[in-house]
Design a protein around this motif. Structure first.
Motif, PDB file in Angstrom:
ATOM      1  N   MET A   1       0.833  -1.203   0.000  1.00 18.58           N
ATOM      2  CA  MET A   1       0.000   0.000   0.000  1.00 18.58           C
ATOM      3  C   MET A   1       0.869   1.255   0.000  1.00 18.58           C
ATOM      4  O   MET A   1       0.508   2.279  -0.563  1.00 18.58           O
ATOM      5  CB  MET A   1      -0.872  -0.064   1.250  1.00 18.58           C
TER       6      MET A   1
ATOM      7  N   LEU B   1     -11.559  -8.590  -2.158  1.00 15.01           N
ATOM      8  CA  LEU B   1     -12.877  -8.446  -1.526  1.00 15.01           C
ATOM      9  C   LEU B   1     -13.944  -9.048  -2.423  1.00 15.01           C
ATOM     10  O   LEU B   1     -14.908  -9.657  -1.947  1.00 15.01           O
ATOM     11  CB  LEU B   1     -13.184  -6.971  -1.258  1.00 15.01           C
TER      12      LEU B   1
ATOM     13  N   LEU C   1      -8.268 -11.908   3.328  1.00 14.14           N
ATOM     14  CA  LEU C   1      -7.977 -10.714   4.115  1.00 14.14           C
ATOM     15  C   LEU C   1      -6.548 -10.733   4.641  1.00 14.14           C
ATOM     16  O   LEU C   1      -5.982  -9.692   4.926  1.00 14.14           O
ATOM     17  CB  LEU C   1      -8.965 -10.590   5.272  1.00 14.14           C
ATOM     18  N   ARG C   2      -5.975 -11.935   4.747  1.00 10.86           N
ATOM     19  CA  ARG C   2      -4.596 -12.011   5.198  1.00 10.86           C
ATOM     20  C   ARG C   2      -3.678 -11.262   4.223  1.00 10.86           C
ATOM     21  O   ARG C   2      -2.737 -10.593   4.636  1.00 10.86           O
ATOM     22  CB  ARG C   2      -4.165 -13.469   5.307  1.00 10.86           C
TER      23      ARG C   2
ATOM     24  N   VAL D   1      -4.640  -8.758   2.464  1.00 14.48           N
ATOM     25  CA  VAL D   1      -4.907  -7.340   2.710  1.00 14.48           C
ATOM     26  C   VAL D   1      -4.147  -6.875   3.949  1.00 14.48           C
ATOM     27  O   VAL D   1      -3.597  -5.766   3.982  1.00 14.48           O
ATOM     28  CB  VAL D   1      -6.425  -7.097   2.873  1.00 14.48           C
ATOM     29  N   VAL D   2      -4.091  -7.728   4.954  1.00 19.50           N
ATOM     30  CA  VAL D   2      -3.327  -7.388   6.162  1.00 19.50           C
ATOM     31  C   VAL D   2      -1.887  -7.085   5.776  1.00 19.50           C
ATOM     32  O   VAL D   2      -1.323  -6.065   6.179  1.00 19.50           O
ATOM     33  CB  VAL D   2      -3.391  -8.544   7.182  1.00 19.50           C
TER      34      VAL D   2
ATOM     35  N   MET E   1      -0.702  -6.216   2.870  1.00 20.18           N
ATOM     36  CA  MET E   1      -0.570  -5.045   2.000  1.00 20.18           C
ATOM     37  C   MET E   1      -0.753  -3.746   2.771  1.00 20.18           C
ATOM     38  O   MET E   1      -0.068  -2.763   2.523  1.00 20.18           O
ATOM     39  CB  MET E   1      -1.609  -5.100   0.881  1.00 20.18           C
ATOM     40  N   PHE E   2      -1.708  -3.739   3.688  1.00 26.43           N
ATOM     41  CA  PHE E   2      -2.100  -2.488   4.334  1.00 26.43           C
ATOM     42  C   PHE E   2      -1.471  -2.317   5.711  1.00 26.43           C
ATOM     43  O   PHE E   2      -1.306  -1.205   6.165  1.00 26.43           O
ATOM     44  CB  PHE E   2      -3.630  -2.428   4.501  1.00 26.43           C
ATOM     45  N   MET E   3      -1.217  -3.412   6.405  1.00 28.06           N
ATOM     46  CA  MET E   3      -0.935  -3.276   7.830  1.00 28.06           C
ATOM     47  C   MET E   3       0.457  -3.736   8.239  1.00 28.06           C
ATOM     48  O   MET E   3       0.790  -3.702   9.401  1.00 28.06           O
ATOM     49  CB  MET E   3      -1.980  -4.046   8.641  1.00 28.06           C
ATOM     50  N   ARG E   4       1.250  -4.238   7.318  1.00 25.45           N
ATOM     51  CA  ARG E   4       2.594  -4.667   7.699  1.00 25.45           C
ATOM     52  C   ARG E   4       3.640  -3.931   6.900  1.00 25.45           C
ATOM     53  O   ARG E   4       3.385  -3.492   5.777  1.00 25.45           O
ATOM     54  CB  ARG E   4       2.746  -6.170   7.464  1.00 25.45           C
TER      55      ARG E   4
ATOM     56  N   ARG F   1      -0.752   8.132   8.114  1.00 27.33           N
ATOM     57  CA  ARG F   1      -1.687   7.764   7.045  1.00 27.33           C
ATOM     58  C   ARG F   1      -3.064   8.391   7.269  1.00 27.33           C
ATOM     59  O   ARG F   1      -4.100   7.732   7.218  1.00 27.33           O
ATOM     60  CB  ARG F   1      -1.792   6.230   6.968  1.00 27.33           C
TER      61      ARG F   1
ATOM     62  N   TYR G   1     -12.639  -2.768   9.516  1.00 28.45           N
ATOM     63  CA  TYR G   1     -11.520  -3.715   9.453  1.00 28.45           C
ATOM     64  C   TYR G   1     -10.205  -2.957   9.284  1.00 28.45           C
ATOM     65  O   TYR G   1      -9.210  -3.226   9.967  1.00 28.45           O
ATOM     66  CB  TYR G   1     -11.786  -4.667   8.292  1.00 28.45           C
TER      67      TYR G   1
ATOM     68  N   GLY H   1      -7.315  -2.459  12.010  1.00 24.73           N
ATOM     69  CA  GLY H   1      -6.104  -3.158  11.582  1.00 24.73           C
ATOM     70  C   GLY H   1      -4.918  -2.256  11.321  1.00 24.73           C
ATOM     71  O   GLY H   1      -3.781  -2.672  11.472  1.00 24.73           O
ATOM     72  N   ILE H   2      -5.167  -1.025  10.891  1.00 25.58           N
ATOM     73  CA  ILE H   2      -4.044  -0.154  10.563  1.00 25.58           C
ATOM     74  C   ILE H   2      -3.693   0.773  11.726  1.00 25.58           C
ATOM     75  O   ILE H   2      -2.537   0.948  12.066  1.00 25.58           O
ATOM     76  CB  ILE H   2      -4.356   0.684   9.294  1.00 25.58           C
TER      77      ILE H   2
ATOM     78  N   ARG I   1      -3.622  -5.542  17.060  1.00 30.13           N
ATOM     79  CA  ARG I   1      -4.702  -5.078  16.196  1.00 30.13           C
ATOM     80  C   ARG I   1      -5.084  -6.084  15.120  1.00 30.13           C
ATOM     81  O   ARG I   1      -6.259  -6.223  14.800  1.00 30.13           O
ATOM     82  CB  ARG I   1      -4.323  -3.754  15.559  1.00 30.13           C
TER      83      ARG I   1
ATOM     84  N   ILE J   1      -9.195  -9.245  12.576  1.00 31.96           N
ATOM     85  CA  ILE J   1      -9.628 -10.437  11.828  1.00 31.96           C
ATOM     86  C   ILE J   1     -10.726 -11.155  12.586  1.00 31.96           C
ATOM     87  O   ILE J   1     -11.701 -11.640  12.009  1.00 31.96           O
ATOM     88  CB  ILE J   1      -8.415 -11.340  11.548  1.00 31.96           C
TER      89      ILE J   1
END
Lengths: 487, 508
Positions: free
Chosen positions: A368, A383, A430-431, A433-434, A436-439, B113, B152, B156-157, B163, B168
């Motif tokens: 991301m 999605l 969603l993993r 997505v996790v 891509m967006f959150m790690r 962000r 979500y 999550g972010i 988180r 999840i």
């Protein structure tokens, strides 16, 4: 071949000519991709035009062994879209690895022509010809990265199991031919109707034939427990090819199922539908459960594609139980699945553009931040694959489940299983997505530039993924008429 | 369409934040303040639109107002049909109010962000408002799921340490419930289509309720379909034993996420029961009611007891939510006029009060980066304004007469007492527990000597900033107003209450 036959067959002939033209262009201007790609896209455009012009006529050719109806038109257009999108996504990836683009496009168009032949076949032999014409180029494509061990391994597995299943399928066809004395699809259907209504004896050999045919097509659509070739073939193939393999031959094989089971073997629906129900339940459940444990996104999507086969089979089971909506749902799902899955693979291919970049989850970490456009698009496709509204994938599931609920009985239970599976699937989609967006990535991966064709293809997939979710009306009319051609 | 204007106000109030999200998306990423102010601006305009709609709302008129209906997927009788009755109106205003407050409350805490955060928040508002205005089951489902994705991302972010686990868990719990509900929705629509011979109106809420009124959705089918709807809503409320996602989600979510989660998302469940589950399957609702009442009581007690022993401020408020939301389901399922009124009031009040409590927890966390109650102490002397605000909302949450929390619980208990006295006795006893955990928490945090931990913070421990005060003051004002004049809400929802009770087959 009369002139009328040629007109009926025109789209197929055009497709073969396009493939030949690409090779000729490449021969005349070797190593230059632009003329070859131009030939491919113009050719596909002309083919699509011919499909629309000759479509919906109900005309037959060659003494009734080839027939064009609304279903043919629908599927042909879908196959052309799949081919065009794949050709749009591939060049970037192939060129970086020194693989020729023009030959890729030519082989792909040959495969597409096979799928088109299936869509229009009214004879078991033509059906088989189409099947082989569709899958043989597929083996070539799977091994297209010929100095990559995994690609070759995947291709060999795919080839061995593919030819094996083709043989089984052919064996089944022989049984059916032997017992009914005809290879015409409507002929087979009418003989079987007599058998079912008790005017002719029902033989165990027919049961065997049915079993062989089912096994053969179950291999082709990668239904559990005939799916073992899929993960290796998908993971090993060059990524754009994986995208194509997960969509093109699958929809093609479903076209074969529709032509064969729905029409020729239609009178035996109560017999084969039990098998379809079991296959659907196994396929979506196992596909999803195994996908949960994958750390490689390509392999994960391979298993998820098995799960999607299961959802489509739910629609077909509803059709087997006499609900035309099941077939409509299957067709809608097929179209929706094609665009969202091709889109997802296109993003993976774009990320993997630089040789050596793996398709492991860790590659997606921080996407991301690195390439926000790709991140957002991938999230959208995932999605949609999960079935979250308002996307194409949601409406596809909606339709299939609606049909299953209508069919009642065990098929309603199948609908419940399908939605529970969708919830399981949410976890692994969603993993990504996790990541891509959150790690954040462990190692910095350089940003690559992507060609205009890739962006154009992604734009088309995105628009279709959203449009088929928000405004399903247009496609609904198309799948309605297409399904009526059968039901 | 309402007579006061020719504008499609319902669509505007629903999709204005989406337009905002689009504008924010194209704002330059290097200017986070621009994204902040744009988001706040759009949320405020949406709020104003919702207030204008409230002003034009004719409370005495039954049924939905501000209707808009366009055919969408005619093949299945799906239409874009939106409109509001009193209940929807109240909840829409609650949503728009809490949305701008949450966005304002995110100005200081959210520093990374920012643009994506604001986009997520505005899309969240679209989903929530959409759920409350949808008058078509298909449309409702779309909005229902639309809520999921931004939430979500928000947890999550921008959430805490755990988180990803929390977000999840939140998504999977909700998704299982809502997917089963999807099957029930489709089965209901199909039953309608089969019986009437046409798909026309098969997803239209009002037509379906009328259809259900003729007894077509009773029996085994109703039993299971209600079960599927109820599961989806029970997870959202959340009812014991489906509540386990809530403490995780609350603790990990950023402050504003918690506010919206408690303030609006939980209400989606209660709203779903009142609007869909009960009117569509009245017979099954009565069959299931004992189960739901018992689970509500367990939830009320369990939430309170667990809250009593929570060492973490945010977790305490989260578990108190479980307890308070138990009153909502209890009030709904005694099928009693006062009970239902109380339940709806409780929904609104819980949104205001718990929303404010989460904001206040967020304020102290900003300064201490810790939420452990044991480390606090003596805040009253150092940050008097903050302590007073906390005290005010603690008392409101306890149910001090004169503040809004009291009215909702009181009406719920009155209704419950008329129907099932024993249940009312149990629930009333828990109100004492609630006083216990909340006041004890307040005492430990605000009174006594300043703790060593807080002393160590020195000048970092400042009192509330104006921007922070601005987020809780409106909520406090509403708590007082609704505490003194609950009729403001009761008048609005009277029509909806009658409709639901009639649909549920209750004699008035």
């Amino acid at each position: 071949m009369s002139f009328a036959d040629a007109v009926t067959l025109a789209p197929f002939i055009a497709a073969v000519l396009v493939a030949a033209a690409i090779i000729l262009v490449d021969f005349a201007l070797p190593g230059r991709k632009v003329p070859a790609l131009a030939a491919a896209f113009i050719g596909l455009g002309v083919t699509a035009l011919l499909v629309v012009m000759t479509g919906q006529s109900g005309a037959t050719a060659f003494n009734g062994s080839y027939r064009v109806d609304a279903l043919t038109t629908f599927l042909d257009i879908l196959f052309i879209c799949i081919a065009a999108l794949t050709i749009a996504f591939a060049p970037d990836y192939l060129e970086e690895r020194g693989l020729p683009v023009a030959e890729f496009a030519a082989v792909l168009v040959f495969a597409m022509s096979g799928a088109m032949l299936i869509a229009g076949s009214a004879d078991l032999l033509v059906l088989f010809l189409g099947l082989e014409l569709m899958v043989l180029p597929g083996y070539v494509l799977a091994g297209y990265h010929k100095n990559d061990g995994f690609s070759t391994e995947g291709a060999i597995k795919y080839f061995l199991l593919g030819s094996f299943s083709s043989a089984i399928f052919l064996f089944g066809l022989a049984f059916v031919w032997g017992l009914t004395g005809t290879t015409r699809i409507d002929g087979v259907a009418s003989v079987l109707t007599q058998i079912v209504t008790g005017k002719a004896p029902l033989s165990p050999a027919l049961g065997m034939g049915l079993a062989f045919l089912t096994t053969g097509v179950a291999f082709k659509i990668a239904a559990v427990p005939f799916h073992y070739w899929t993960p290796d073939a998908y993971q090993g193939s060059p990524t754009p090819v994986t995208g194509y393999l997960s969509v093109g031959p699958k929809i093609g094989a479903f076209a074969l199922i529709i032509r064969l089971f729905a029409t020729a073997l239609g009178p035996l629906a109560p017999e084969w539908n039990i098998v379809i129900i079991v296959l659907a339940a196994l396929t979506m459940t196992l596909g999803n459960l195994v996908a949960l444990t994958q750390d490689n996104v390509k392999r994960m999507l391979a298993y998820s594609s098995i799960a999607h086969t299961g959802y489509m089979l739910v629609g077909f089971a509803a059709f087997g139980a006499g609900k035309i909506q099941g077939l409509e749902g299957l067709l809608y799902y097929g179209a929706a699945y094609s665009f969202m899955n091709l889109g997802a693979f296109a993003v993976i291919a774009a990320i993997q553009k630089r040789p050596g970049v793996t398709s492991n989850l860790s590659t997606f970490a921080g996407l991301m931040r690195r390439e926000p456009a790709l991140g957002v698009l991938m999230a959208l496709f995932l999605l949609s694959l999960t079935g979250i509204p308002p996307t194409a994938g949601f409406f596809g599931k909606f339709y299939v489940i609606l049909a299953a609920v209508q069919a009642g009985g065990w098929i309603t239970a199948l609908a419940l299983l399908a939605v529970l599976n969708a919830a399981v699937a949410a976890f692994y989609y969603l993993r990504v997505v996790v990541y891509m967006f959150m790690r954040e990535p462990d190692t910095e991966i350089p940003v690559s530039r992507h060609g205009r064709l890739v962006w154009a293809g992604l734009a088309v997939s995105t628009v279709l993924t959203l449009a088929l979710g928000l405004f399903p009306g247009v496609l609904l009319d198309l799948v309605n008429t297409a399904a009526k051609a059968i039901g | 369409m309402n007579s006061i204007s020719g504008l499609p106000l319902t669509t505007i109030v629903t999709f204005l934040p989406a337009l905002g999200a689009l504008v924010v998306a194209f704002s330059p990423g290097s200017k986070p303040n621009m994204a902040r102010w744009l988001a706040l601006g759009f949320a405020l305009v949406t709020w104003v639109v919702s207030l204008a709609m409230l002003a034009g709302f004719v409370a005495t008129q039954g049924g939905t107002q501000y209707n808009e209906a366009y055919a969408w997927v005619p093949a299945f009788g799906i239409s874009y049909h939106v409109g509001l009755d009193g209940l929807s109106m109240v909840l829409v205003v609650l949503t728009t109010t809490l949305s701008w407050i949450s966005i304002l409350a995110s100005f200081l805490p959210i520093q990374t962000r920012v643009k994506e955060y604001m986009i997520s928040f505005l899309m969240l508002e679209v989903g929530m408002t959409g759920v409350f205005v949808a008058q078509d089951l298909f449309l409702f489902y779309i909005f229902w799921e639309l809520v999921l994705v931004p939430m979500y991302l928000i947890i999550g972010i921008w959430g805490g340490k755990n988180r990803i686990y929390a977000t999840i868990k939140f998504v999977l719990y909700t998704l299982v419930g809502s997917l089963l509900m999807l099957v029930a929705i489709l089965a209901t629509a199909f039953t309608y289509a089969q019986t009437t011979g046409s798909w026309d109106g098969a997803f239209d809420v009002q037509k379906l309720i009328a259809f259900a009124g003729q007894g077509h959705l009773n029996g085994t089918f109703g039993f299971f379909a209600f079960g599927a709807f109820a599961l989806a809503f029970a997870i959202k409320v959340p009812m014991f034993p489906f509540h386990t996602w809530l403490p995780d989600a609350h603790v990990e979510a950023p402050t504003a996420g918690s506010v919206i989660l408690a303030g609006v998302l939980l209400k989606l469940g209660g709203y779903g029961f009142i609007r869909f589950a009960i009117p569509l399957f009245p017979e099954a609702a009565h069959t299931w009611a004992p189960v739901i009442i018992v689970l509500s009581l367990i939830g009320i007690i369990y939430g309170a007891i667990v809250a009593l022993v929570q060492p973490d401020l945010k977790k305490l408020v989260a578990y108190s939510s479980v307890s308070h939301m138990g009153f909502v389901t209890l009030g709904i399922f005694v099928f009693q006029e006062q009970g239902l009124q109380g339940a709806i009031l409780q929904m609104v009040n819980h949104g205001l009060i718990t929303g404010a409590l989460f904001l206040l927890v967020g304020v102290i966390y900003e300064r201490t980066h810790d939420r452990t109650i044991a480390k606090m102490g003596g805040l009253g002397g150092v940050v008097p304004v903050y302590s007073a605000a906390l005290g005010f909302f603690v008392f409101a949450s306890v149910g001090l007469p004169g503040l809004s929390g009291f009215v909702g619980e009181f009406l719920t208990l009155v209704g419950t007492f008329k129907a099932i006295p024993a249940a009312a006795v149990v629930a009333t006893f828990v109100m004492i527990l609630a006083a216990g955990y909340l006041l004890w928490m307040f005492q430990r945090v605000a009174f006594g000597e300043l703790s060593d931990f807080l002393k160590g913070l020195g000048h970092h421990l400042t009192d509330m900033k104006p921007i922070e005060a601005m987020t809780v003051v409106p909520l406090g004002a509403l708590v007082v107003i609704f505490g003194l004049f609950p009729g403001l809400i009761l008048n609005l929802i009277q029509g909806s209450v009658q409709v639901m009770l009639v649909a549920a087959g209750v004699k008035l």
